[in-house]
Design a protein around this motif. Structure first.
Motif, PDB file in Angstrom:
ATOM      1  N   SER A  92      27.627  -8.752   8.836  1.00 29.75           N
ATOM      2  CA  SER A  92      27.239  -7.487   9.759  1.00 29.75           C
ATOM      3  C   SER A  92      26.198  -7.462   9.957  1.00 29.75           C
ATOM      4  O   SER A  92      25.314  -8.550   9.351  1.00 29.75           O
ATOM      5  CB  SER A  92      26.583  -6.696   8.506  1.00 29.75           C
ATOM      6  OG  SER A  92      25.694  -6.785   7.650  1.00 29.75           O
ATOM      7  N   TRP A  93      25.559  -7.433  11.293  1.00 33.67           N
ATOM      8  CA  TRP A  93      24.028  -7.248  11.726  1.00 33.67           C
ATOM      9  C   TRP A  93      24.050  -6.115  12.621  1.00 33.67           C
ATOM     10  O   TRP A  93      24.714  -6.124  12.857  1.00 33.67           O
ATOM     11  CB  TRP A  93      23.939  -8.976  12.468  1.00 33.67           C
ATOM     12  CG  TRP A  93      25.032  -9.243  14.128  1.00 33.67           C
ATOM     13  CD1 TRP A  93      24.285  -9.265  14.946  1.00 33.67           C
ATOM     14  CD2 TRP A  93      26.550  -9.034  13.759  1.00 33.67           C
ATOM     15  NE1 TRP A  93      25.262  -9.265  15.857  1.00 33.67           N
ATOM     16  CE2 TRP A  93      26.547  -9.039  14.965  1.00 33.67           C
ATOM     17  CE3 TRP A  93      27.786  -8.924  12.962  1.00 33.67           C
ATOM     18  CZ2 TRP A  93      27.723  -8.857  15.849  1.00 33.67           C
ATOM     19  CZ3 TRP A  93      28.337  -8.880  13.030  1.00 33.67           C
ATOM     20  CH2 TRP A  93      28.894  -9.187  15.150  1.00 33.67           C
ATOM     21  N   SER A  94      22.082  -6.088  12.905  1.00 39.41           N
ATOM     22  CA  SER A  94      21.788  -5.273  13.463  1.00 39.41           C
ATOM     23  C   SER A  94      20.636  -5.854  14.514  1.00 39.41           C
ATOM     24  O   SER A  94      20.106  -7.517  13.588  1.00 39.41           O
ATOM     25  CB  SER A  94      21.183  -4.057  13.360  1.00 39.41           C
ATOM     26  OG  SER A  94      19.987  -4.562  11.911  1.00 39.41           O
ATOM     27  N   SER A  95      19.460  -5.813  15.285  1.00 36.00           N
ATOM     28  CA  SER A  95      18.821  -6.202  16.159  1.00 36.00           C
ATOM     29  C   SER A  95      17.767  -5.045  16.048  1.00 36.00           C
ATOM     30  O   SER A  95      18.078  -3.136  16.560  1.00 36.00           O
ATOM     31  CB  SER A  95      18.765  -6.540  17.109  1.00 36.00           C
ATOM     32  OG  SER A  95      19.506  -5.876  18.579  1.00 36.00           O
ATOM     33  N   GLU A  96      16.141  -4.671  16.181  1.00 37.91           N
ATOM     34  CA  GLU A  96      15.802  -3.643  16.545  1.00 37.91           C
ATOM     35  C   GLU A  96      14.410  -4.218  17.409  1.00 37.91           C
ATOM     36  O   GLU A  96      14.388  -5.156  17.030  1.00 37.91           O
ATOM     37  CB  GLU A  96      15.579  -3.050  15.675  1.00 37.91           C
ATOM     38  CG  GLU A  96      14.710  -3.861  14.325  1.00 37.91           C
ATOM     39  CD  GLU A  96      14.445  -3.192  13.129  1.00 37.91           C
ATOM     40  OE1 GLU A  96      14.192  -2.134  13.387  1.00 37.91           O
ATOM     41  OE2 GLU A  96      13.983  -3.600  11.942  1.00 37.91           O
ATOM     42  N   THR A  97      13.536  -3.836  18.052  1.00 40.92           N
ATOM     43  CA  THR A  97      12.339  -4.108  18.656  1.00 40.92           C
ATOM     44  C   THR A  97      11.455  -3.862  17.942  1.00 40.92           C
ATOM     45  O   THR A  97      11.421  -2.760  17.386  1.00 40.92           O
ATOM     46  CB  THR A  97      12.054  -3.166  20.217  1.00 40.92           C
ATOM     47  OG1 THR A  97      13.338  -3.566  20.903  1.00 40.92           O
ATOM     48  CG2 THR A  97      10.901  -3.914  20.658  1.00 40.92           C
ATOM     49  N   VAL A  98      10.581  -4.977  17.278  1.00 44.78           N
ATOM     50  CA  VAL A  98       9.715  -4.705  16.431  1.00 44.78           C
ATOM     51  C   VAL A  98       8.397  -5.704  17.062  1.00 44.78           C
ATOM     52  O   VAL A  98       8.368  -5.193  17.800  1.00 44.78           O
ATOM     53  CB  VAL A  98       9.928  -5.288  15.414  1.00 44.78           C
ATOM     54  CG1 VAL A  98      11.170  -4.560  14.618  1.00 44.78           C
ATOM     55  CG2 VAL A  98       9.983  -7.066  15.658  1.00 44.78           C
ATOM     56  N   ASP A  99       7.281  -5.315  16.629  1.00 41.01           N
ATOM     57  CA  ASP A  99       5.562  -5.433  16.747  1.00 41.01           C
ATOM     58  C   ASP A  99       5.475  -6.697  15.821  1.00 41.01           C
ATOM     59  O   ASP A  99       5.612  -6.500  15.313  1.00 41.01           O
ATOM     60  CB  ASP A  99       4.530  -3.962  16.551  1.00 41.01           C
ATOM     61  CG  ASP A  99       4.797  -2.904  17.467  1.00 41.01           C
ATOM     62  OD1 ASP A  99       4.903  -3.153  18.358  1.00 41.01           O
ATOM     63  OD2 ASP A  99       4.770  -1.633  16.954  1.00 41.01           O
ATOM     64  N   TYR A 100       5.601  -7.593  16.545  1.00 34.24           N
ATOM     65  CA  TYR A 100       5.282  -8.367  15.707  1.00 34.24           C
ATOM     66  C   TYR A 100       3.635  -9.733  15.820  1.00 34.24           C
ATOM     67  O   TYR A 100       3.147  -9.945  16.633  1.00 34.24           O
ATOM     68  CB  TYR A 100       6.432  -9.744  15.837  1.00 34.24           C
ATOM     69  CG  TYR A 100       6.501 -11.437  15.477  1.00 34.24           C
ATOM     70  CD1 TYR A 100       6.875 -11.102  13.945  1.00 34.24           C
ATOM     71  CD2 TYR A 100       5.650 -12.237  15.783  1.00 34.24           C
ATOM     72  CE1 TYR A 100       6.210 -12.385  13.289  1.00 34.24           C
ATOM     73  CE2 TYR A 100       5.426 -13.401  15.243  1.00 34.24           C
ATOM     74  CZ  TYR A 100       6.293 -13.667  14.816  1.00 34.24           C
ATOM     75  OH  TYR A 100       5.492 -15.291  13.505  1.00 34.24           O
TER      76      TYR A 100
END
Length: 122
Positions: A92-100
């Protein structure tokens, strides 16, 4: 009450390994990313792996969200496909926009590993 510690032989231990990977990608070319995701979706639809309704939803999602585009392009099966003697049984995997912020302690990727090591020593 006393505790009994049982040491398991190699034959008794689980044959399953959980591989945890965390990546942070910088999107340098949003158009190329979106284009690549749309191409992957188109290829899946052409191979009849993706129904038309799902295709329309996927195309809309990757055009609106770069994280969705990444999710369509990154496949954990590809990561382990060439590992000899192993077969992927679940992913399973997911992605999200983040403040890095690479200088922030919140992004210390080894932090979780240290905590788990401490728990195992107890």
């Amino acid at each position: 009450m006393g505790r009994t510690l049982r040491v398991m032989s190699t034959d008794e231990t689980s044959r399953f390994v959980r591989l945890k990977v965390e990546l942070v990608l910088e999107v340098a070319d949003a158009e190329a990313l979106t284009g690549g995701a749309l191409q992957r979706i188109s290829e899946s639809a052409a191979n009849e792996e993706m129904p038309e309704r799902e295709r329309a939803h996927a195309e809309s999602a990757v055009q609106e969200d770069e994280a969705e585009a990444v999710a369509y392009l990154v496949d954990p099966f590809d990561l382990v496909a060439d590992v000899p003697g192993a077969e992927l049984v679940q992913a399973s995997w997911s992605s999200e926009t983040v403040d890095y912020d690479p200088d922030s302690p919140d992004w210390d990727l080894d932090e979780d590993d240290d905590a788990e090591d401490d728990e195992e020593d107890v």
